[in-house]
Design a protein around this motif. Structure first.
Motif: not given
Length: 682
Positions: A9, A11, A328, A360
């Motif tokens: 995951p 960010r 994403t 997530e």
């Protein structure tokens, strides 16, 4: 799946740095603030238009504001790595300055009259002039692009590479004209509009292939991230963009990103579609769901206002659509925190990233849970059908025109064939097999040839004629079509448009018929005493249903999608829902009566069903956040599994639920912006 950082995951936060801000950059402070904003990947300028280090590659323009005696790029990387934030280097070789043009004019893209593409010639201030480079020329390839990439990879511990603006300009230089002739066996046309559909994508892919191979030769573990264009469009700066084949993009990239820019600066009549980020994310996913796209969301209401933020209530749900669509998030800002004077941008990005952190891990490795497949080629008809499905909360997936897959098609209860979607050789037999084996097809066919092509499957004779454009007309529900008007106490609904006049075969049920115009447009309002309908009944079909093997086919011989897109009448959305419900059966994976302004996307993984809700209630652009209360939905449970718990993961709101006949009935107390309901199974 390999255990590499870019398959976990992420960010992402992209700082679009301004060269004049360079002297004030404090690497440690920027890295600390990035961590506080909950990003775990950062994208920063490194090379191409400007070198943000002391490059030794000739013609690579070095940022004149770099501090003397310091290696700012090395400081950035060290500061981010200390906080376990990955550093992605941004390169852009699409433009460079006039000093290079004067020495190497053969590297630059040309209009038909051989003039170059000027960029920023009217910009105020003491700036050099930029020009578009040619995708087949030396600057983007072996002369500058490749040595710059090698230089950075060999000297800096970057974690990834992102290529900004990789698309080929519509170039008429001799080299491009020669390549065009070799590829297609004919001269390049005079207008970019007449280029072969894959020409610009081909040029882009060829150029990026050179760069991609250079990356892998030096450091194979470094992923390359490349733009993906899910829609055909035009740009003032670059000309025509053609929708890409996603697998062509992945042939020269490890990851792709696509952009959902909320361009409010275009004016309220040109606000992008509500569902645009969701569509871009769905269009950017591979068939197996293993590779997920990045969704770039710019913080500004348009590049002409790039130094202020989107209204927060508009910005939040727009961003939340990206993770809710199983993609994403990639935030894009102008400057860095010290130079971003609109602090609302920083607050909103932080808010969204912290929301993402809550869900997530649950979302990692999920698969879409959908009843319906939408055949997709990026057309307006496809977008409008996606809008119908989203507003009616029907779970759906895309199947690209270049990747028609029999086994995958057979998994869906129903499929939608939008207006203009090409039924290529072999696809007609595939659709027949799909329906015969229990699949259900909704076919919107607006060209007579499209209907004649598969007349037998549709249950009509091959004699089809196209009528004129009709106003002041109606769709009348026939006895065989009462399912279409379920929940509507009326015998007809509004109609406008062209009709293909079809003759149904004996086994075909006519569900709706045309009520022709009761008056010409200039007198529909007066006098009311003469408003009676002269021909209230015809046998001209507007919807025909045919059983075929174990499945059914519903034919709409007109542009149904234009009714919803043009008028946004609830009737047309509701009728579409009823048609799809008739095809899928009553046990749809998700049933709900929540407002159409709440987007719903649903996924599954081992012992979990995950339901995302994004609230966009209000008139765009959203000025206020309007919470929605008492949201109800019913979800089909897989197999004979029982429920362990039902949770509001992001909002942490109160939830009640009960199991009934293989389904779970859920009541969410309150939805503000975005929430994810997790149905945990025993």
């Amino acid at each position: 799946m390999e255990n590499v950082w870019w398959k976990e995951p992420m960010r992402v936060l992209q700082y679009n740095l301004q060269v004049r801000d360079t002297p004030g950059m404090d690497a440690e402070k920027i890295a600390r603030e990035t961590e506080e904003m909950a990003a775990n990947v950062v994208v920063m300028n490194v090379g191409g238009i400007y070198a943000w280090y002391q490059s030794k590659v000739k013609y690579h323009h070095i940022n004149e504001f770099l501090p003397e005696g310091r290696d700012l790029l090395r400081e950035w990387i060290a500061a981010f790595h200390k906080r376990n934030i990955k550093f992605v280097a941004r390169f852009d070789f699409s433009i460079t300055d006039d000093t290079t043009y004067q020495q190497k004019p053969q590297w630059f893209a040309r209009h038909k009259d051989k003039s170059p593409y000027y960029r920023g010639e009217k910009r105020m201030g003491n700036w050099s002039l930029f020009l578009n480079t040619c995708a087949t020329g030396g600057y983007r390839n072996e002369e500058v692009g490749v040595p710059v990439i090698r230089e950075v990879l060999e000297n800096y511990d970057i974690d990834g590479i992102f290529f900004n603006a990789p698309f080929a300009s519509a170039c008429f230089c001799e080299r491009c004209q020669e390549k065009y002739l070799q590829k297609y066996g004919k001269e390049m046309p005079d207008s970019p509009d007449d280029f072969e559909p894959d020409w610009l994508s081909y040029c882009t892919k060829e150029n990026i292939g050179v760069i991609y191979r250079a990356i892998k030769e030096v450091r194979a573990e470094v992923p390359m991230i490349l733009y993906y264009c899910p829609f055909t469009s035009k740009s003032k700066a670059f000309g025509r963009f053609d929708r890409d084949n996603i697998y062509d993009r992945y042939a020269t990239a490890d990851l792709i990103c696509t952009e959902s820019q909320n361009v409010l600066s275009n004016g309220i009549n040109e606000i992008p579609e509500t569902i645009h980020p969701v569509l871009s994310m769905k269009a950017g996913q591979t068939e197996d769901g293993e590779l997920l796209p990045f969704g770039i969301i710019h913080s500004c209401p348009g590049m002409d206002w790039r130094h202020v933020g989107l209204p927060e209530n508009e910005y939040l749900p727009w961003m939340c659509q990206v993770p809710a669509a199983n993609a994403t998030i990639w935030h894009s800002v102008t400057g860095y925190n010290d130079t971003i004077t609109d602090k609302r941008i920083i607050h909103t990005i932080t808010t969204v990233d912290k929301m993402i952190m809550k869900c997530e891990q649950d979302m990692h490795g999920v698969k879409s849970k959908a009843d319906v497949l939408l055949f997709w080629n990026g057309s307006q008809a496809g977008r409008n059908w996606a809008d119908i499905l989203m507003k009616e909360h029907i779970q759906f997936d895309f199947m690209h025109d270049y990747c028609i897959n029999r086994d995958r098609l057979m998994k869906y209860k129903a499929a939608i064939l939008p207006d203009g979607f090409p039924v290529a050789e072999g696809m007609d037999k595939l659709l027949e097999a799909y329906v015969s084996n229990g699949g259900n097809l909704l076919a919107e066919r607006c060209n007579p040839d499209e209907i004649v092509q598969m007349a037998e499957l549709y249950g009509v004779e091959k004699s089809v004629q196209k009528g004129e454009y009709l106003y002041a007309s109606y769709m009348r529900f026939e006895e065989n079509g009462v399912f279409i008007k379920e929940g509507m106490d009326t015998d007809k609904a509004a109609f406008r448009g062209e009709v293909n006049y079809c003759i149904p075969t004996v086994e075909t049920d006519v569900c709706m018929t045309l009520v022709p115009p009761f008056a010409p447009m200039e007198v529909v309002g007066a006098p009311p005493e003469r408003a009676s309908i002269p021909t209230p009944f015809t046998d001209i079909p507007l919807a025909m249903l045919r059983a075929c093997g174990k499945g059914k086919v519903l034919l709409l011989p007109f542009r149904y999608h234009m009714l919803t897109a043009s008028f946004h009448l609830k009737d047309h959305y509701h009728m579409a829902y009823n048609m799809i419900k008739q095809l899928t059966g009553d046990n749809m994976v998700l049933k709900t009566d929540m407002p159409s302004s709440v987007q719903v996307t649903m996924y599954e993984k081992k012992n979990k069903l995950l339901i995302h809700l994004v609230n966009e209630t209000g008139q765009r652009p959203l000025m206020d956040m309007i919470p929605v209360y008492s949201i109800r939905c019913s979800v089909a449970l897989p197999g004979n599994k029982q429920i362990a718990s039902v949770r509001s993961v992001i909002g942490e709101e109160k939830i009640t639920y009960k199991e009934m006949s293989g389904r779970v009935e859920i009541l969410l107390d309150k939805l503000e912006v975005w929430d994810m309901i997790s149905v945990d199974l025993k």
